[in-house]
Design a protein around this motif. Structure first.
Motif, PDB file in Angstrom:
ATOM      1  N   PHE A  12     -40.459  -4.341   4.661  1.00  9.22           N
ATOM      2  CA  PHE A  12     -40.298  -4.454   3.207  1.00  9.22           C
ATOM      3  C   PHE A  12     -41.326  -5.329   2.504  1.00  9.22           C
ATOM      4  N   ALA A  13     -42.243  -5.965   3.208  1.00  5.11           N
ATOM      5  CA  ALA A  13     -43.187  -6.856   2.539  1.00  5.11           C
ATOM      6  C   ALA A  13     -44.448  -7.014   3.380  1.00  5.11           C
ATOM      7  N   THR A  14     -45.486  -7.498   2.736  1.00  9.01           N
ATOM      8  CA  THR A  14     -46.736  -7.818   3.416  1.00  9.01           C
ATOM      9  C   THR A  14     -47.042  -9.298   3.194  1.00  9.01           C
ATOM     10  N   PRO A  15     -47.821  -9.919   4.084  1.00  8.89           N
ATOM     11  CA  PRO A  15     -48.467  -9.323   5.255  1.00  8.89           C
ATOM     12  C   PRO A  15     -47.454  -9.008   6.354  1.00  8.89           C
ATOM     13  N   ILE A  16     -47.735  -7.975   7.112  1.00  7.70           N
ATOM     14  CA  ILE A  16     -46.860  -7.645   8.225  1.00  7.70           C
ATOM     15  C   ILE A  16     -47.182  -8.567   9.406  1.00  7.70           C
ATOM     16  N   ILE A  17     -46.313  -8.569  10.386  1.00  5.48           N
ATOM     17  CA  ILE A  17     -46.471  -9.466  11.533  1.00  5.48           C
ATOM     18  C   ILE A  17     -47.776  -9.200  12.266  1.00  5.48           C
ATOM     19  N   ARG A  18     -48.129  -7.929  12.418  1.00  7.06           N
ATOM     20  CA  ARG A  18     -49.375  -7.594  13.115  1.00  7.06           C
ATOM     21  C   ARG A  18     -50.580  -8.249  12.443  1.00  7.06           C
ATOM     22  N   THR A  19     -50.593  -8.306  11.123  1.00  7.16           N
ATOM     23  CA  THR A  19     -51.707  -8.922  10.403  1.00  7.16           C
ATOM     24  C   THR A  19     -51.850 -10.394  10.774  1.00  7.16           C
ATOM     25  N   GLY A  20     -50.726 -11.109  10.814  1.00  5.00           N
ATOM     26  CA  GLY A  20     -50.771 -12.515  11.188  1.00  5.00           C
ATOM     27  C   GLY A  20     -51.236 -12.724  12.616  1.00  5.00           C
ATOM     28  N   LEU A  21     -50.768 -11.866  13.524  1.00  7.82           N
ATOM     29  CA  LEU A  21     -51.193 -11.976  14.922  1.00  7.82           C
ATOM     30  C   LEU A  21     -52.691 -11.722  15.064  1.00  7.82           C
ATOM     31  N   GLU A  22     -53.187 -10.752  14.325  1.00 11.76           N
ATOM     32  CA  GLU A  22     -54.624 -10.459  14.381  1.00 11.76           C
ATOM     33  C   GLU A  22     -55.441 -11.633  13.845  1.00 11.76           C
ATOM     34  N   LYS A  23     -54.937 -12.318  12.822  1.00 15.21           N
ATOM     35  CA  LYS A  23     -55.638 -13.492  12.292  1.00 15.21           C
ATOM     36  C   LYS A  23     -55.721 -14.592  13.343  1.00 15.21           C
ATOM     37  N   LEU A  24     -54.606 -14.826  14.041  1.00 16.70           N
ATOM     38  CA  LEU A  24     -54.607 -15.861  15.075  1.00 16.70           C
ATOM     39  C   LEU A  24     -55.530 -15.477  16.228  1.00 16.70           C
ATOM     40  N   LYS A  25     -55.547 -14.211  16.556  1.00 20.05           N
ATOM     41  CA  LYS A  25     -56.467 -13.726  17.591  1.00 20.05           C
ATOM     42  C   LYS A  25     -57.915 -13.972  17.173  1.00 20.05           C
ATOM     43  N   ALA A  26     -58.238 -13.665  15.919  1.00 18.08           N
ATOM     44  CA  ALA A  26     -59.602 -13.842  15.427  1.00 18.08           C
ATOM     45  C   ALA A  26     -60.025 -15.310  15.432  1.00 18.08           C
ATOM     46  N   LYS A  27     -59.041 -16.205  15.325  1.00 18.05           N
ATOM     47  CA  LYS A  27     -59.339 -17.640  15.342  1.00 18.05           C
ATOM     48  C   LYS A  27     -59.413 -18.194  16.756  1.00 18.05           C
TER      49      LYS A  27
END
Length: 330
Positions: free
Chosen positions: A46-61
């Motif tokens: 029902f909302a963004t950012p979705i969980i996958r987006t946050g996980l990808e950000k942490l991966k990129a860091k």
């Protein structure tokens, strides 16, 4: 780039902008309390950012260990199925990252103290001075199709009832489970208490909380001789933030086992025998990312079927999630 642990706060999600703001405020408080840890947040549906987006950000860091913490009070379908599905899929695609699934907030003394504060605030703001022996406390849970999660609301209610000395207490739910709030209020009106405090045992506002308050207002209008008092939900109470910090610490230290003794997927629970041993898959993909920003859902690379980790709820198996996920049997 970092090579230490990070935290992903996994929210339920809502179509309500104020609910999203309150969840984001919680994440802000956690970042302030843990400045040394990279923290992202996202929503299941029902909302963004979705969980996958946050996980990808942490991966990129450069995160090599991610603690995924459910931003939810009790363990029902989202905590037992949907969130593990998201996390396990990401972990399977990124074997170089250790994924740790923290447990839900559950019944906790800190949350009981936060609930006490919200109820006492409502008493102080009430129009009349009515003793607790003449007051009925109505605790409202979200309501799920998981009797284990629903029963936790009853336990919270009993502990608040005895601990605060109310004349009586009852439980109702905003949906799915029985009785609904309006039905519950109609029943307790007959008990003869001078005041009824309606307390939504919710983390944040949203459509359901507004529905609870609307029902309370309607009952109050129809029954002017009984004082109906609306208490606030938990929101960003300091004790709630402390409880989240405890869950993060538990996950980092490896002591975050969920209470699986009455899990309907592990044991044959009365009325839910058909769920025993059901496969652990997500059921939320059709509403991922839909909500407050008007964007349509997409799969964002998340696979919601079975994958090679073969997670299931079969009681004959070891019943644990890889990557140290919390829903496991000791």
């Amino acid at each position: 780039m970092m090579d230490k642990h990070a935290v992903m706060i996994c929210g339920h999600g809502s179509r309500d902008d104020f609910a999203i703001e309150e969840f984001n405020s919680l994440a802000f408080h956690l970042r302030n309390r843990l400045p040394e840890i990279e923290i992202e947040s996202g929503f299941l549906e029902f909302a963004t950012p979705i969980i996958r987006t946050g996980l990808e950000k942490l991966k990129a860091k450069g995160a090599k260990k991610i603690v995924c913490l459910p931003g939810m009070l009790f363990a029902a379908g989202h905590v037992k199925n949907d969130l593990p599905s998201e996390i396990n899929n990401f972990g399977a695609e990124n074997p170089g990252i250790e994924m740790v699934f923290g447990r839900e907030l559950a019944i906790d003394s800190k949350l009981l103290r936060a609930a006490q504060d919200r109820i006492e605030e409502a008493e102080r703001n009430a129009s009349n001075s009515i003793p607790r022996k003449d007051t009925l406390l109505m605790v409202v849970g979200r309501g799920t199709n998981d009797s284990d999660a629903n029963s936790n609301v009853s336990k919270v209610t009993r502990m608040l009832w005895e601990g605060m000395g109310f004349g009586w207490a009852e439980v109702s739910y905003s949906g799915v489970a029985f009785p609904l709030v309006n039905e519950g209020l109609e029943r307790v009106l007959k008990l003869g208490y001078k005041r009824i405090i309606v307390f939504p045992y919710f983390l944040f506002t949203g459509i359901l909380v507004r529905r609870i308050y609307t029902w309370a207002d309607e009952i109050a209008t129809a029954n002017p001789n009984i004082e109906i008092v609306k208490a606030s939900y938990l929101n960003d109470h300091e004790q709630l933030i402390d409880c989240f910090l405890d869950r993060i610490e538990e996950a980092l230290n490896g002591s975050n086992n969920m209470n699986c003794l009455l899990c309907k997927y592990r044991e044959q629970i009365i009325g839910y025998e058909h769920d025993h041993g059901a496969a652990q898959v997500g059921h939320h993909h059709h509403v991922v990312g839909i909500g407050t920003d008007g964007h349509e859902a997409s799969d964002h690379g998340v696979h919601h079927g079975h994958h090679h980790h073969g997670h299931n709820h079969n009681h004959d198996s070891d019943h644990h999630h890889d990557h140290n996920n919390a829903h496991k049997k000791d």
